[in-house]
Scaffold this motif. Structure first.
Motif, PDB file in Angstrom:
ATOM      1  N   THR A 180       0.849  -1.190   0.000  1.00  0.00           N
ATOM      2  CA  THR A 180       0.000   0.000   0.000  1.00  0.00           C
ATOM      3  C   THR A 180       0.884   1.239   0.000  1.00  0.00           C
ATOM      4  O   THR A 180       1.841   1.328   0.781  1.00  0.00           O
ATOM      5  CB  THR A 180      -0.918   0.021   1.233  1.00  0.00           C
ATOM      6  OG1 THR A 180      -1.784  -1.113   1.192  1.00  0.00           O
ATOM      7  CG2 THR A 180      -1.764   1.285   1.252  1.00  0.00           C
ATOM      8  N   ILE A 181       0.556   2.169  -0.875  1.00  0.00           N
ATOM      9  CA  ILE A 181       1.294   3.423  -0.988  1.00  0.00           C
ATOM     10  C   ILE A 181       0.446   4.535  -0.370  1.00  0.00           C
ATOM     11  O   ILE A 181      -0.719   4.715  -0.739  1.00  0.00           O
ATOM     12  CB  ILE A 181       1.600   3.754  -2.456  1.00  0.00           C
ATOM     13  CG1 ILE A 181       2.482   2.664  -3.068  1.00  0.00           C
ATOM     14  CG2 ILE A 181       2.263   5.115  -2.587  1.00  0.00           C
ATOM     15  CD1 ILE A 181       2.675   2.818  -4.560  1.00  0.00           C
ATOM     16  N   ASP A 182       1.029   5.260   0.569  1.00  0.00           N
ATOM     17  CA  ASP A 182       0.377   6.425   1.177  1.00  0.00           C
ATOM     18  C   ASP A 182       1.030   7.665   0.576  1.00  0.00           C
ATOM     19  O   ASP A 182       2.229   7.909   0.769  1.00  0.00           O
ATOM     20  CB  ASP A 182       0.552   6.391   2.692  1.00  0.00           C
ATOM     21  CG  ASP A 182      -0.186   7.532   3.390  1.00  0.00           C
ATOM     22  OD1 ASP A 182      -0.865   8.317   2.691  1.00  0.00           O
ATOM     23  OD2 ASP A 182      -0.080   7.641   4.618  1.00  0.00           O
ATOM     24  N   ALA A 183       0.247   8.414  -0.180  1.00  0.00           N
ATOM     25  CA  ALA A 183       0.813   9.551  -0.898  1.00  0.00           C
ATOM     26  C   ALA A 183       0.018  10.810  -0.603  1.00  0.00           C
ATOM     27  O   ALA A 183      -1.170  10.766  -0.279  1.00  0.00           O
ATOM     28  CB  ALA A 183       0.833   9.287  -2.405  1.00  0.00           C
ATOM     29  N   GLU A 184       0.713  11.931  -0.725  1.00  0.00           N
ATOM     30  CA  GLU A 184       0.102  13.243  -0.531  1.00  0.00           C
ATOM     31  C   GLU A 184      -0.225  13.835  -1.898  1.00  0.00           C
ATOM     32  O   GLU A 184       0.629  13.881  -2.795  1.00  0.00           O
ATOM     33  CB  GLU A 184       1.055  14.144   0.238  1.00  0.00           C
ATOM     34  CG  GLU A 184       0.461  15.491   0.602  1.00  0.00           C
ATOM     35  CD  GLU A 184       1.443  16.327   1.395  1.00  0.00           C
ATOM     36  OE1 GLU A 184       1.130  16.687   2.547  1.00  0.00           O
ATOM     37  OE2 GLU A 184       2.535  16.617   0.865  1.00  0.00           O
ATOM     38  N   LEU A 185      -1.463  14.295  -2.048  1.00  0.00           N
ATOM     39  CA  LEU A 185      -1.901  14.873  -3.309  1.00  0.00           C
ATOM     40  C   LEU A 185      -1.372  16.298  -3.445  1.00  0.00           C
ATOM     41  O   LEU A 185      -1.138  16.986  -2.438  1.00  0.00           O
ATOM     42  CB  LEU A 185      -3.429  14.871  -3.380  1.00  0.00           C
ATOM     43  CG  LEU A 185      -4.082  13.488  -3.428  1.00  0.00           C
ATOM     44  CD1 LEU A 185      -5.587  13.607  -3.205  1.00  0.00           C
ATOM     45  CD2 LEU A 185      -3.801  12.797  -4.752  1.00  0.00           C
ATOM     46  N   PRO A 186      -1.200  16.755  -4.673  1.00  0.00           N
ATOM     47  CA  PRO A 186      -0.685  18.120  -4.860  1.00  0.00           C
ATOM     48  C   PRO A 186      -1.727  19.155  -4.475  1.00  0.00           C
ATOM     49  O   PRO A 186      -2.936  18.882  -4.469  1.00  0.00           O
ATOM     50  CB  PRO A 186      -0.378  18.168  -6.361  1.00  0.00           C
ATOM     51  CG  PRO A 186      -1.310  17.173  -6.967  1.00  0.00           C
ATOM     52  CD  PRO A 186      -1.434  16.074  -5.950  1.00  0.00           C
TER      53      PRO A 186
END
Length: 706
Positions: A180-186
């Motif tokens: 699972t990838i936890d990413a921050e949106l722009p």
């Protein structure tokens, strides 16, 4: 005589334990003193003690090297042996009991203890440092792998979706089937669904195996996104229902299957209804059995089942607990609490559910006030009633009058019974607008399952899972695989367990003493319809399992074929072989054609010869049955069809009505109805399990009279 023994207290010696710095030094010095004293008294040559010490030093050096101890530890151990041997040799020569000998021995022991303590601490620190170094190496390798994954998927999302994300964390699944990838949106108002819409393109760009996906869902806040990437196809393999039949509770969730990361997915149905969709061959029936298994294991759930297709969904859960008369056997309870296979029984069940819900609202006001809740506290004393309705969504869309009446009752249960602990699980053959068009069903059935089996017709996943992006039927082309969404977890791929018939029997036996009983208040409201649900007259259809058998008489003579035999009453001639499938099939087909064409014709009674035996005068096509009785049963069936009026009736209802008096089977009635439909006596209405027949007198246009 009674002996009183006092309990002894004091230090407890562990003789199996190794020596520490203090006990080791004490053991070495006392041993040296004992050897020196004994050797001096016995006149032993002093050189022997020195040789023994040298051998001990060499042995400990070898073992220390094998254990990869530090040089300081090896030197300390070797020096201890040599110093002890040297003191022993000197004491044997000069006398071990002098003050000089004893003082030097004490000094030597203290020095050995201090040196052993120091080296022990150093070895512990050295070992901890080695473990920490190994952990740092693993962390560096894992961190490098995660950094590579983060960089790869950040680049992929930018390339495919046109969105620049910053990966904050990568979590590897414990099962090893993905991450699972936890990413921050722009910034700028970008939402996660822009990535979710491109699930198929992301999966293709990553060259994931078939059955693996990259699904985006909401993160911890609206500016974050979680991307679940499956790298191992877990949907293709058949996974058997777990052999652990331990107790479950409605409040802790009922497991219905596995996610692609091999985690169980649980449903929480205290307030929710459920909708399970699956076309023929997708594993829907097996999924129903999985649902019933979970309810059977629960200690606070009573399961009622409605299946108008001969009750096939609930029969495997009932029959193991019924005896030959249809009564529940002593010591075992059915896996379901009530089973309805007809419109009449289903109507009684739904009416009872409505009465229970309304009565609970009045009777349990004090209990809810004490618990400070507007929901009835469900427990093993006041169980929740789960009504599983196979193809219930189709009942809601049916146009015939009996189904419309049932549909109204189903919707009433869904509408009024949530707080009072009566919920439904409906199944359907397809996710279409007709099935999902009912607002009540869409609003209350928040637990939804779509078993695709690769079927594309009638599987509109967008209607069943509104708001979910990137769900495609071809992602789950395997039986028992599909998508599942609950209020607690978004719609995603899952795999239903495969439950075998022997497991159903085992679960019925294992959970028999676990099923709750309907509370007295609810049982009173349910009335005699519920109390008599296992009466012999209402369970007779459960025992109607006649099967074609190949029986031979006790004399050993070959049995006559079950099909048409034109010489059945003649002694001469050889009948067709009973085990000849071609002859048997031809005979059955011939018999069906004759019944359809000439079934209403009264056959002549056979004449009686001089000897008193009934013999046919010529050809008799029904020599092995009583013609008058068969014609009487047929006429009785026709009368029942006429009496059914405009609503009509079906083969099962007619067969049950004729079973006691004429012993007529359902297969025979089906043949009559088909023949009457062909010659205009009856009109067929509906298809499949909804098929009913109406006498031509009750149809708008009467066919010409014969």
């Amino acid at each position: 005589m009674t002996t009183n023994t006092a309990t002894k207290t004091g230090p407890v010696w562990d003789w199996a334990a190794g020596h520490g710095p203090v006990t080791g030094a004490l053991s070495a010095t006392t041993g040296a003193l004992a050897v020196a004293t004994t050797g001096a008294a016995a006149g032993m040559p002093p050189g022997w003690a020195l040789a023994a010490g040298a051998a001990g030093a060499i042995g400990h050096t070898a073992t220390s090297l094998r254990d990869r101890l530090s040089a300081r530890t090896i030197g300390m151990r070797a020096a201890s042996w040599l110093l002890g041997a040297g003191w022993t040799t000197w004491a044997m020569t000069t006398g071990p009991l002098t003050w000089a000998a004893l003082g030097s021995l004490a000094t030597l022991g203290i020095g050995m203890g201090a040196a052993a303590r120091a080296t022990l601490l150093r070895e512990e620190a050295r070992e901890l440092e080695a473990i920490a170094a190994a952990e740092r190496q693993v962390a560096r390798e894992l961190s490098a792998e995660r950094r590579a994954i983060a960089a790869e998927w950040a680049d992929r999302i930018q390339r495919v979706c046109g969105i620049t994300v910053r990966v904050l964390a990568v979590e590897q699944w414990p099962t090893g089937t993905g991450f699972t990838i936890d990413a921050e949106l722009p910034p700028g108002g970008t939402t996660y669904d822009k990535i979710a819409r491109e699930s198929a393109r992301l999966s293709a760009d990553a060259r994931l195996p078939h059955g693996c996906t990259a699904l985006a869902s909401q993160g911890i806040d609206q500016g974050r996104v979680l991307v679940d990437v499956t790298t191992v196809n877990v949907l293709a393999a058949e996974v058997t229902y777990p052999a652990d039949y331990g107790p479950l509770s409605l409040h802790t969730g009922i497991p219905w299957g596995l996610r692609t990361n091999a985690d169980e997915i649980r449903t929480y149905l205290r307030e929710q209804c459920a909708l399970v969709v699956g076309p023929t061959g997708s594993g829907k029936t097996n999924m129903v059995h999985t649902i019933l298994a979970g309810f059977a294991r629960a200690t606070d759930v009573l399961t009622w089942v409605i299946d108008l297709n001969a009750g096939s969904a609930g029969l495997p859960w009932v029959r193991p607990a019924l005896d030959s008369s249809g009564q529940t056997t002593e010591g075992m309870r059915p896996g379901v609490d009530w089973l309805a296979a007809s419109h009449e029984e289903a109507a009684m069940m739904l009416d009872a559910a409505v009465r229970i819900a309304k009565h609970r609202k009045m009777a349990y006001q004090d209990l809810m006030s004490q618990a400070n809740t507007d929901l009835l506290p469900i427990s093993d004393r006041i169980p929740q009633i789960m009504i599983v309705i196979d193809e219930g969504a189709e009942i809601l869309t049916a146009i015939d009058r009996p189904s419309k009446a049932l549909a109204a009752k189903i919707l009433e249960v869904i509408r009024i019974a949530r707080a009072m602990g009566v919920r439904t699980v409906l199944t359907a053959l397809g996710a279409t607008g007709a099935v999902l068009g009912n607002l009540m069903l869409r609003r209350e059935a928040k637990v939804r399952v779509a078993l695709t089996g690769g079927e594309t017709e009638g599987m509109d996943l967008g209607k069943q899972f509104p708001g979910s992006r990137g769900l495609r039927v071809d992602q789950a082309p395997y039986k028992g695989a599909g998508f599942m969404g609950t209020p607690e977890s978004p719609a995603a791929l899952f795999k239903s367990w495969r439950i075998l018939p022997n497991q159903i029997r085992d679960i019925v036996a294992a959970t028999s003493d676990r099923h709750p009983t309907l509370d007295a208040t609810s049982s009173k409201a349910a009335g005699p319809d519920y109390a008599r649900r296992w009466d012999t007259t209402r369970t007779a259809w459960m025992r109607d399992n006649d099967t074609a058998t190949d029986e031979r008489p006790a004399t050993g003579a070959p049995a006559r074929p079950g099909g048409l035999n034109l010489s059945a009453l003649r002694d001469s001639g050889t009948p067709p072989a009973a085990d000849d499938p071609d002859a048997d099939a031809l005979a059955h087909a011939f018999m069906a054609q004759i019944d359809a064409q000439f079934g209403t014709t009264t056959e002549p009674s056979p004449p009686t010869d001089a000897a008193g035996d009934d013999r046919p005068a010529g050809l008799n096509l029904s020599a092995l049955r009583d013609a008058n009785e068969d014609n009487a049963a047929r006429q009785a069936a026709l009368a029942l069809l006429l009496a059914a009026g405009p609503e009509g009736t079906g083969a099962s209802a007619i067969a049950r009505a004729l079973a006691d008096e004429h012993g007529t089977t359902r297969q025979t009635v089906v043949g009559w109805l088909k023949a009457w439909a062909e010659d205009g006596t009856a009109v067929r209405v509906g298809t499949g399990t909804k098929t009913r027949y109406v006498h031509h007198r009750h149809t708008p246009v009467n066919p010409p009279e014969d």
